[in-house]
Design a protein around this motif. Sequence first.
Motif, PDB file in Angstrom:
ATOM      1  N   VAL A  17       0.834  -1.205   0.000  1.00  0.00           N
ATOM      2  CA  VAL A  17       0.000   0.000   0.000  1.00  0.00           C
ATOM      3  C   VAL A  17       0.869   1.255   0.000  1.00  0.00           C
ATOM      4  CG1 VAL A  17      -1.696   1.337   1.293  1.00  0.00           C
ATOM      5  CG2 VAL A  17      -1.951  -1.140   1.117  1.00  0.00           C
ATOM      6  N   MET A  18       1.935   1.232   0.778  1.00  0.00           N
ATOM      7  CA  MET A  18       2.851   2.377   0.830  1.00  0.00           C
ATOM      8  C   MET A  18       3.521   2.598  -0.516  1.00  0.00           C
ATOM      9  SD  MET A  18       3.891   4.677   2.984  1.00  0.00           S
ATOM     10  CE  MET A  18       5.147   5.971   2.957  1.00  0.00           C
ATOM     11  N   LEU A  22       3.108   5.905  -2.947  1.00  0.00           N
ATOM     12  CA  LEU A  22       4.270   6.690  -3.371  1.00  0.00           C
ATOM     13  C   LEU A  22       4.383   6.716  -4.887  1.00  0.00           C
ATOM     14  CD1 LEU A  22       6.902   5.436  -0.775  1.00  0.00           C
ATOM     15  CD2 LEU A  22       5.946   7.743  -0.902  1.00  0.00           C
ATOM     16  N   CYS A  23       4.152   5.575  -5.506  1.00  0.00           N
ATOM     17  CA  CYS A  23       4.245   5.479  -6.958  1.00  0.00           C
ATOM     18  C   CYS A  23       3.230   6.414  -7.624  1.00  0.00           C
ATOM     19  CB  CYS A  23       4.009   4.036  -7.391  1.00  0.00           C
ATOM     20  SG  CYS A  23       4.382   3.723  -9.130  1.00  0.00           S
ATOM     21  N   GLU A  28       2.112  11.181 -10.667  1.00  0.00           N
ATOM     22  CA  GLU A  28       1.189  12.293 -10.898  1.00  0.00           C
ATOM     23  C   GLU A  28       1.896  13.641 -10.867  1.00  0.00           C
ATOM     24  OE1 GLU A  28      -1.893  11.954  -8.024  1.00  0.00           O
ATOM     25  OE2 GLU A  28      -2.705  10.088  -8.859  1.00  0.00           O
ATOM     26  N   ASP A  29       3.012  13.717 -10.143  1.00  0.00           N
ATOM     27  CA  ASP A  29       3.753  14.971 -10.052  1.00  0.00           C
ATOM     28  C   ASP A  29       4.308  15.395 -11.411  1.00  0.00           C
ATOM     29  OD1 ASP A  29       6.605  16.326  -9.684  1.00  0.00           O
ATOM     30  OD2 ASP A  29       5.442  16.829  -7.890  1.00  0.00           O
ATOM     31  N   GLN A  33      10.172   9.627 -12.325  1.00  0.00           N
ATOM     32  CA  GLN A  33       9.875   8.357 -12.986  1.00  0.00           C
ATOM     33  C   GLN A  33      10.260   7.222 -12.052  1.00  0.00           C
ATOM     34  OE1 GLN A  33      12.154   7.503 -16.500  1.00  0.00           O
ATOM     35  NE2 GLN A  33      10.961   5.682 -17.017  1.00  0.00           N
ATOM     36  N   VAL A  34       9.291   6.450 -11.609  1.00  0.00           N
ATOM     37  CA  VAL A  34       9.564   5.302 -10.745  1.00  0.00           C
ATOM     38  C   VAL A  34      10.063   4.178 -11.641  1.00  0.00           C
ATOM     39  CG1 VAL A  34       8.600   3.628  -9.144  1.00  0.00           C
ATOM     40  CG2 VAL A  34       7.799   5.999  -9.087  1.00  0.00           C
ATOM     41  N   VAL A  35      11.342   3.839 -11.498  1.00  0.00           N
ATOM     42  CA  VAL A  35      11.957   2.850 -12.383  1.00  0.00           C
ATOM     43  C   VAL A  35      11.963   1.443 -11.802  1.00  0.00           C
ATOM     44  CG1 VAL A  35      13.415   4.526 -13.553  1.00  0.00           C
ATOM     45  CG2 VAL A  35      14.255   3.423 -11.476  1.00  0.00           C
TER      46      VAL A  35
END
Length: 228
Positions: A17-18, A22-23, A28-29, A33-35
């Motif tokens: 869930v965390m 965060l992703c 959305e920001d 980029q979450v790699v």
Amino acid sequence: MKSIKKISVLLADDHVVMRDGLCSLLNEDGNFQVVGETRTGREAVELTLALRPDVVLMDIAMPILNGLEATKQILATDPAAKVLILSAYSDDEYVQRTTAAGAVGFLEKQTSAAILTKAIHEVAKGNTFFSPTIAKHLQISQNKLLNRQGLPKTNGDRLTSRESEVLQSVAEGLTNRQIGENLSISVKTVEKHRQHVMDKLNIHDTAGLTRYAMTHGIIEPGVRLTII
């Protein structure tokens, strides 16, 4: 018009869930980029070295290898890596130990989205960043908690990386054989490391090692349900 390069981020937290939250927040920001995502410290080390993210957002209490040891191992191989701690544990000792390990910042998990994104921007640029509350505590407690070499006054810092891995595994309830299989070492070597840990910490039973691991954020309370 040339597009601005996004900051690549690796998320290391054992709570799905965390990580999902965060992703979503970072995607959305628009500037990040979450790699990669991972739930264990060992995977965090492997993915960091494989993906080379701009910033690793690291929890402290994770299974197999905690965030503190993962940070040490990452920086031992890649000194340029930037690890930002995001943890529910924010006691002065936790902060001091993670910064001594090489983390460039520390945030509480209840921090605001604005502070989180600002922190990632700052560490990506090569700066350090601590949440306002933690920065204040660091200023107050610095002289009290550090020794002459600038390292935390804690017995746990005398443990080698391998000894710390064995300590965490013992506290998680694994047998010597299971620990040996996970770390690719013999049972005899596990026993040797385990005895060294007990000698260094002056703790001589498994229950004591488990309590030590819990109180120092190596494992989360409740990971080992029965302490005799």
